[in-house]
Design an enzyme around this catalytic site. Structure first.
Site, short mmCIF file in Angstrom:
data_model
loop_
_atom_site.label_atom_id
_atom_site.label_comp_id
_atom_site.label_asym_id
_atom_site.label_seq_id
_atom_site.Cartn_x
_atom_site.Cartn_y
_atom_site.Cartn_z
N GLU A 49 32.03 30.48 31.78
CA GLU A 49 32.99 30.21 30.87
C GLU A 49 33.11 28.54 30.66
O GLU A 49 32.80 27.95 31.82
CB GLU A 49 34.45 30.62 31.28
N LYS A 51 35.66 25.91 29.65
CA LYS A 51 37.18 25.91 29.85
C LYS A 51 37.54 24.42 29.95
O LYS A 51 37.37 24.00 31.19
CB LYS A 51 37.68 26.92 30.91
N LYS A 111 36.52 33.33 23.46
CA LYS A 111 37.71 33.69 24.16
C LYS A 111 38.95 33.16 23.71
O LYS A 111 39.39 31.81 23.39
CB LYS A 111 37.66 33.09 25.50
N GLU A 160 40.71 43.65 27.24
CA GLU A 160 41.09 43.18 28.55
C GLU A 160 42.40 43.52 29.19
O GLU A 160 43.18 43.82 28.25
CB GLU A 160 41.24 41.68 28.67
N ASN A 181 41.50 41.60 34.38
CA ASN A 181 41.77 40.30 34.77
C ASN A 181 42.90 40.61 35.95
O ASN A 181 43.67 40.86 35.86
CB ASN A 181 42.83 39.61 33.52
N GLU A 212 37.64 39.68 36.21
CA GLU A 212 37.80 38.43 35.64
C GLU A 212 38.89 37.66 36.40
O GLU A 212 40.03 38.30 36.91
CB GLU A 212 38.40 38.58 34.19
N SER A 213 38.63 36.51 36.70
CA SER A 213 39.49 35.66 37.42
C SER A 213 39.44 35.74 38.76
O SER A 213 39.27 36.74 39.36
CB SER A 213 40.95 35.69 37.02
#
Length: 261
Positions: A49, A51, A111, A160, A181, A212-213
């Site tokens: 990603e 970001k 995203k 998600e 997530n 994710e995360s």
């Protein structure tokens, strides 16, 4: 008001200016789908990603060069690239996505917090191959309509979820890609146990499950893989890395051998 509610309220205002615009589609070379890439690799796929910042972390790398970052991601083994395009809370732009599309031959995830078909049109025109739909941000009717709208445009869709209720709602669509997530949207705490808890609800072996995360170490990735994830989405860890090649090496773990228990 939660941060998600604040983002969605701002998004309602943001998208009003798009209704009087036309979106010229970029001329792009065809790239493999994310599904094709995942099915052809024997290691956990990494969605890398770009970001600049986030509401929970503040500035991460506000002056990142998206082209340079994307090219490094591709060189070191990314399976896809996620580009944050939300301007108000993440300092992202659709121009970032366009620049990345010109620079790499990987599928690109737009995203953003999508609540209207016009955002999907805009993402596709900018060169996105995948769009994100966040179950927590949508009612069932909008979720289904936006999902099928994107699929009709030959876009892949990452659905998600954050909890069991959202997973049940997502599974009704029989999506090919589900992202779990690990970040609690109310507290912003991150716990990989969220993937471990929700992954068992996905019974279709062909579903691509993404964690994710919270992917900071190889041990984190192994936990996600052992829970059933076939891919991970990594933002902050890569954006803050002083040695991307080494970080990719640490995060790229093998998938279980087919047929193995």
């Amino acid at each position: 008001m939660t941060i998600l509610e604040k983002i969605l309220a701002e998004k309602e205002i943001e998208i009003q200016k798009y209704f009087n615009q036309t979106f010229d589609s970029m001329k792009t070379e065809s790239v493999p789908s994310f599904k094709e890439i995942v099915s052809s690799t024997d290691s956990l796929s990494i969605i890398s990603e770009i970001k600049r910042s986030s509401p929970s972390k503040g500035e991460i790398d506000i002056n990142v060069n998206p082209i340079e970052q994307a090219r490094q991601y591709e060189t070191f083994g990314a399976s896809a690239i996620s580009v944050l395009t939300d301007p108000a809370f993440f300092n992202g732009t659709m121009d970032d996505l366009r620049e990345v599309r010109k620079a790499v031959n990987l599928p690109i995830l737009c995203k953003d917090f999508i609540i209207d078909p016009i955002q999907i049109d805009r993402a596709k025109a900018a060169g996105a191959n995948i769009i994100l739909l966040i179950v927590a941000a949508l009612n069932d009717t909008d979720l289904e309509n936006l999902y099928h709208y994107a699929r009709d445009l030959d876009l892949e869709v990452l659905i998600e979820v954050h909890n069991e209720e959202e997973m049940k709602r997502a599974l009704k669509l029989r999506p090919e890609i589900i992202g779990i997530n690990n970040r609690n949207l109310k507290t912003f705490e991150v716990d990989i146990a969220t993937t471990e808890k929700l992954a068992s609800m996905v019974t279709n072996p062909d579903t691509i499950l993404i964690s994710e995360s919270g992917m900071k170490t190889q041990e984190d990735v192994i936990r996600a893989r052992n829970a059933g994830a076939k891919a991970i989405l990594v933002g902050e860890t890569l954006m803050r890395s002083a040695n991307l090649e080494e970080t990719f090496h640490d995060l790229k773990v093998p998938l279980p051998t087919k047929g193995a228990k």
